[in-house]
Design a protein around this motif. Structure first.
Motif, short mmCIF file in Angstrom:
data_model
loop_
_atom_site.label_atom_id
_atom_site.label_comp_id
_atom_site.label_asym_id
_atom_site.label_seq_id
_atom_site.Cartn_x
_atom_site.Cartn_y
_atom_site.Cartn_z
N PRO A 1 -0.72 40.19 -9.37
CA PRO A 1 -0.72 40.81 -10.71
C PRO A 1 -1.98 40.61 -11.51
N GLY A 2 -2.79 39.57 -11.18
CA GLY A 2 -4.01 39.32 -11.97
C GLY A 2 -5.20 40.13 -11.50
N THR A 3 -4.99 41.00 -10.51
CA THR A 3 -6.06 41.90 -10.03
C THR A 3 -6.30 42.95 -11.12
N THR A 4 -7.56 43.22 -11.42
CA THR A 4 -7.80 44.26 -12.43
C THR A 4 -7.70 45.64 -11.77
N TRP A 5 -7.54 46.65 -12.60
CA TRP A 5 -7.45 48.03 -12.07
C TRP A 5 -8.75 48.40 -11.39
N ALA A 6 -9.88 47.91 -11.94
CA ALA A 6 -11.18 48.23 -11.32
C ALA A 6 -11.26 47.58 -9.94
N GLU A 7 -10.77 46.35 -9.81
CA GLU A 7 -10.84 45.66 -8.52
C GLU A 7 -9.96 46.37 -7.48
N LEU A 8 -8.74 46.74 -7.88
CA LEU A 8 -7.85 47.41 -6.92
C LEU A 8 -8.43 48.77 -6.53
N ASP A 9 -8.91 49.50 -7.52
CA ASP A 9 -9.44 50.83 -7.22
C ASP A 9 -10.68 50.73 -6.30
N GLY A 10 -11.51 49.72 -6.56
CA GLY A 10 -12.70 49.50 -5.72
C GLY A 10 -12.29 49.23 -4.28
N TYR A 11 -11.29 48.36 -4.11
CA TYR A 11 -10.78 48.01 -2.77
C TYR A 11 -10.30 49.29 -2.06
N ARG B 1 -11.00 52.52 -2.77
CA ARG B 1 -12.04 53.54 -2.57
C ARG B 1 -12.87 53.26 -1.33
N ARG B 2 -13.05 51.98 -1.03
CA ARG B 2 -13.82 51.65 0.18
C ARG B 2 -13.08 52.11 1.43
N ARG B 3 -11.79 52.45 1.28
CA ARG B 3 -10.96 52.88 2.42
C ARG B 3 -10.54 54.34 2.31
N GLY B 4 -11.11 55.06 1.34
CA GLY B 4 -10.79 56.49 1.20
C GLY B 4 -9.56 56.76 0.34
N TYR B 5 -9.12 55.75 -0.42
CA TYR B 5 -7.93 55.92 -1.29
C TYR B 5 -8.31 55.53 -2.72
N CYS B 6 -7.38 55.72 -3.65
CA CYS B 6 -7.62 55.27 -5.02
C CYS B 6 -6.29 55.10 -5.74
N VAL B 7 -6.33 54.49 -6.94
CA VAL B 7 -5.08 54.32 -7.70
C VAL B 7 -4.68 55.68 -8.28
N ARG B 8 -3.39 55.80 -8.61
CA ARG B 8 -2.92 57.09 -9.13
C ARG B 8 -3.23 57.26 -10.61
N SER B 9 -3.06 56.19 -11.37
CA SER B 9 -3.36 56.25 -12.81
C SER B 9 -3.87 54.88 -13.24
N TYR B 10 -4.44 54.79 -14.42
CA TYR B 10 -4.99 53.51 -14.89
C TYR B 10 -5.20 53.56 -16.39
N PRO B 11 -5.29 52.37 -17.02
CA PRO B 11 -5.55 52.37 -18.47
C PRO B 11 -7.04 52.54 -18.74
N SER B 12 -7.39 52.91 -19.95
CA SER B 12 -8.82 53.03 -20.28
C SER B 12 -9.48 51.66 -20.27
N SER B 13 -8.69 50.61 -20.36
CA SER B 13 -9.22 49.25 -20.28
C SER B 13 -9.30 48.79 -18.81
N PHE B 14 -9.48 49.76 -17.92
CA PHE B 14 -9.59 49.63 -16.46
C PHE B 14 -10.33 48.39 -15.96
N HIS B 15 -11.46 48.04 -16.61
CA HIS B 15 -12.29 46.96 -16.08
C HIS B 15 -11.74 45.57 -16.38
N VAL B 16 -10.90 45.44 -17.40
CA VAL B 16 -10.35 44.10 -17.72
C VAL B 16 -8.84 44.04 -17.57
N ALA B 17 -8.16 45.15 -17.75
CA ALA B 17 -6.69 45.13 -17.71
C ALA B 17 -6.21 44.89 -16.28
#
Ligand code: FAD
Length: 490
Positions: free
Chosen positions: A116-126, A128-144
């Motif tokens: 749960p402590g993974t940020t949206w930016a970290e999960l999305d980065g993980y 994207r390196r595999r050809g996928y991405c998150v479906r939605s995210y908050p505008s506070s993506f980098h810290v939330a």
């Protein structure tokens, strides 16, 4: 003052503290509230802070808190503005930023298991390196964090297409207030939806399994503009109804916000002259061409202006910098509401009128998050260096909420500072509030998890006292009127 027991000190080492200095950093979130008011109403600085690394450690901390009847406040990115992650009764803060990382990714099922402590930016980065991405995210993506956004409203960029975050979650691992570690699914009792938007009051989320998606083949951004907002809201509703499929995101900025950004050098010409609607499409190139044609016919049909592609792209890139206006006006006060899209124009007119009467400029932006609802943020300038003015200005917040509620909307999250509105604006239907309170009683009969939030205000914020306070602030604000008008707008 409660001290850390020796056994926990030995067990957690430098991952726990009862130093007053270190704990003081956990006594606030991103909003400024005059310190005397915070101290009058709450005890925000925890007695101790723990940084667990696994569910078992969270369970141990909660069991200790239960034995000593200490309040426990979960905290992750700390990016809320309503005190959701700030203690009301001191006690323990569990800092969840150590529970970070991806536990498993099933590409075929488009599913990821994440701490749960993974940020949206970290999960999305993980992803994207595999050809996928998150479906939605908050505008506070980098810290939330994943856990923080799920525990809040879970609406933001991409919610129009994928719904609130809870719709994407298939199961959770939760530490209940009893200390029990439980896996919950969409159909178990309690189920996933109990913990979504519960603001950390029912359990500490220690694992999340959620749906992700493959990277879109193509993306395209349009920026529609108009001197009047009516046509833009019509276009937004058409897009939300699927008339320009595949729309991924819709974002509206009021003319006053664009004007303030432009005069401060934070937005280019000619944005300041217009209300704008940013339309972001994601899909196959053929779909995007077809949707582009539909958008052009909306532009013609509603008499709108299509701004340059480079401005549209810049607007999309600014989705993570929605509060950059604070660089110009650091003392902004804010109200975040859900408003029916059909009432957005009326909301805007009424709130801007309210601003004119009060001598402040109301700056509004909105994510359109479904066919029927928009997540609307209205900001207005105050002066945190002048606590008297700051408090008097808070009476405007109540009037903005009242406007939104009268039009069928209401505050988006509750935290601590919106609890009085539970009764004043009847945020929930009484049956719904009763249901929420029953869940709390069932899971947390001692009331140790994040007390003072979500279910009802503390005595000093009772509707009667709060109502009197607001009336007094509104009355006294009249005497500030002339000063406020001279604050340099236009
Ligand atoms: C610039 C900016 C833009 C924002 N944009 C959005 C937006 O688009 N949409 C939106 O909804 N919000 C938005 N927010 C508000 C906030 O950032 C989000 O709600 C965010 O998701 C909170 O996550 P966090 O990790 O910072 O949680 P925190 O602020 O640390 O905590 C939020 C709440 O969740 C609880 N909590 C945290 N982690 C857990 C856990 N693991 N288990 C149980 N409870 C937990 C806390 O007790 C608290 O009640 C924005 C804020 C800023 C400053």
């Amino acid at each position: 003052m409660i001290q850390l027991p020796k056994n926990l000190k030995e067990r957690f080492g430098s991952r726990c503290t009862d130093s007053r200095f270190e704990c003081s950093f956990y006594g606030r979130d991103v909003a400024y509230i005059p310190p005397f008011l915070v101290r009058l109403l709450t005890r925000p600085v925890p007695d101790m802070v723990f940084r667990p690394l696994c569910a078992e450690e969270v369970s141990e901390i909660i069991a200790f808190a239960g034995r000593r009847r200490l309040a426990v406040t979960p905290r992750a990115g700390g990016s809320t503005a309503l005190g959701s992650c700030v203690p009301v009764k001191a006690g323990i803060v569990i800092d969840l930023n150590g529970l970070k990382g991806v536990l498993g990714f099933e590409a075929g099922k488009e599913k990821v298991k994440v701490l749960p402590g993974t940020t949206w930016a970290e999960l999305d980065g993980y992803l994207r390196r595999r050809g996928y991405c998150v479906r939605s995210y908050p505008s506070s993506f980098h810290v939330a964090t994943i856990g923080g956004w799920l525990s809040g409203g879970g609406c933001g960029v991409g919610s129009l297409r994928y719904g609130p975050l809870v719709n994407q979650v298939s199961s959770l691992e939760v530490v209940l207030p009893s200390g029990e570690i439980r896996r919950v699914t969409r159909h178990s009792q309690p189920c996933v939806s109990w913990f979504a938007a519960a603001e950390g009051t029912l359990g500490v989320i220690t694992g999340v399994e959620l749906k992700v998606r493959t990277l879109p083949e193509a993306t395209r951004h349009f920026l529609l503009a108009s001197k009047e907002p009516g046509g833009l809201f019509e276009a937004a509703r058409d897009c939300a109804r699927g008339l320009a499929h595949p729309v991924y995101n819709l974002h509206y900025n009021s003319r006053s916000l664009n004007w303030a950004l432009q005069t401060g050098g934070l937005a280019p010409e000619p944005l300041g002259r217009y209300h704008t609607l940013a339309v972001s499409l994601e899909g196959t190139p053929t779909d995007l061409d077809r949707a582009g044609e539909s958008i052009w016919s909306m532009v013609k049909g509603y008499g709108l202006t299509m701004l340059d592609d480079s401005l549209a792209l810049e607007e999309w890139e600014n989705r993570f910098r929605l509060l950059r206006i604070r660089r110009l006006y650091p003392s902004l006060l804010a109200c975040e509401l859900l408003v029916p899209t059909a009432s957005c124009q009326q909301y805007l007119e009424e709130v801007e009128n309210l601003g004119r009467q009060a001598g402040v400029r109301m700056l509004t932006y909105a994510h359109i998050i479904s066919r029927d609802q928009a997540l609307v943020m209205t900001l207005y300038y105050s002066d945190e260096g002048n606590p008297f003015r700051y408090l008097c200005d808070a009476s405007l917040t109540a009037r903005i909420y009242r406007t939104g509620c009268r039009l069928g909307g209401g505050p988006y999250t509750i935290g601590f500072w919106n609890t009085p509105y539970l009764h004043l604006q009847k945020i929930h239907h009484p049956d719904r509030l009763q249901e929420l309170r029953q869940r709390k009683l069932l899971l947390d009969p001692q009331g140790i998890l994040n007390p003072g939030k979500v279910y009802g205000p503390t005595p000093l914020l009772s509707p009667v006292l709060f109502g009197i306070g607001l009336k007094a602030a509104g009355f006294l604000r009249v005497f500030l009127h002339e000063r406020v008008r001279c604050d340099g707008w236009e």
